[in-house]
Design an enzyme around this catalytic site. Structure first.
Site: not given
Length: 240
Positions: A60, A89, A151-152
């Site tokens: 972002s 990242s 899985d967020g």
């Protein structure tokens, strides 16, 4: 005013964000100063804009990382436990980690930040990026930072409850499992597609993604604020 904030160096970038009023908290400023974005953004690291990092993901824009930390700062203290969903990242995970350790003492309270991504290559990328600095390697070695593949949308219940949860991708709904994993008191910063927000009324002005700040009070009650419009990649299944 974010487009005025790009710099030639990491320090210049952060100072520009401060000058434009996009970063106000001194602790947030110091935490971002201490993490060189060149270790995390593959091109134009000091540009105040999102950058692709592969696999349909982005890092972002720096001003959004600043916003996230500012909204969560009262819950980012030495000893705090934090969940960073869509860690990508690893940049924001590192910045948050700087806020949950006691820099004045090796024996002081040491929090933990768990970065979650649903793509193994990004989990590996985040760890490798952190290893580019001595400070990042130490955070990994001491367990202050941990990256996991998951899985967020389901969070990471093994580490709950969390003082703060940051979600770095746009959810289709305010997932109840994430709210459950917040400590009381605790706060979540999450972009949500407003069309899917439960209980919302149709409106020509309500479309798109918005940041929601979700507070779980000490008594367990939930308070939600829709704060500003954004554009994030979706919080979805891993690409085929």
């Amino acid at each position: 005013m974010a487009w005025y904030c790009s710099g030639a160096t990491n320090n210049e970038l952060v100072e520009n964000l401060v000058k434009e009023g996009l970063i106000k908290n001194e602790k947030v400023k110091k935490a971002m100063m201490a993490v060189d974005r060149a270790h995390y953004a593959p091109s134009r690291p000091y540009s105040d804009s999102p950058q692709p990092i592969g696999y349909g993901a982005t890092i972002s824009a720096p001003h959004m990382h600043g916003h996230a930390c500012e909204y969560l700062i009262n819950h980012l203290n030495p000893g705090s436990r934090v969940l960073d969903i869509g860690s990508g990242s690893g940049y924001l995970t590192h910045v948050i980690a700087n806020l949950v350790v006691d820099p004045s003492s090796s024996n002081g309270p040491q929090g933990q930040v768990i970065g979650v991504d649903h793509i193994q290559e990004l989990v590996d990328l985040a760890g490798n990026n952190m290893k580019k600095s001595e400070e990042g390697r130490k955070l990994l070695e001491t367990g202050v930072v941990k990256f996991v593949k998951a899985d967020g949308r389901r969070g990471w219940p093994e580490g709950a409850p969390y003082d703060a949860i940051h979600v770095g991708a746009a959810a289709q709904e305010l997932h109840p499992l994430l709210v459950e994993q917040l400590r009381a008191p605790g706060r979540m910063f999450i972009p949500v597609n407003t069309e899917s927000e439960p209980g919302s009324l149709p409106s020509p002005f309500s479309g798109g993604q918005y940041i929601w700040v979700v507070d779980k009070k000490e008594d367990g009650s939930i308070h939600k604020d829709k704060v500003f419009q954004v554009s994030y990649v979706p919080l979805t299944d891993a690409p085929k």
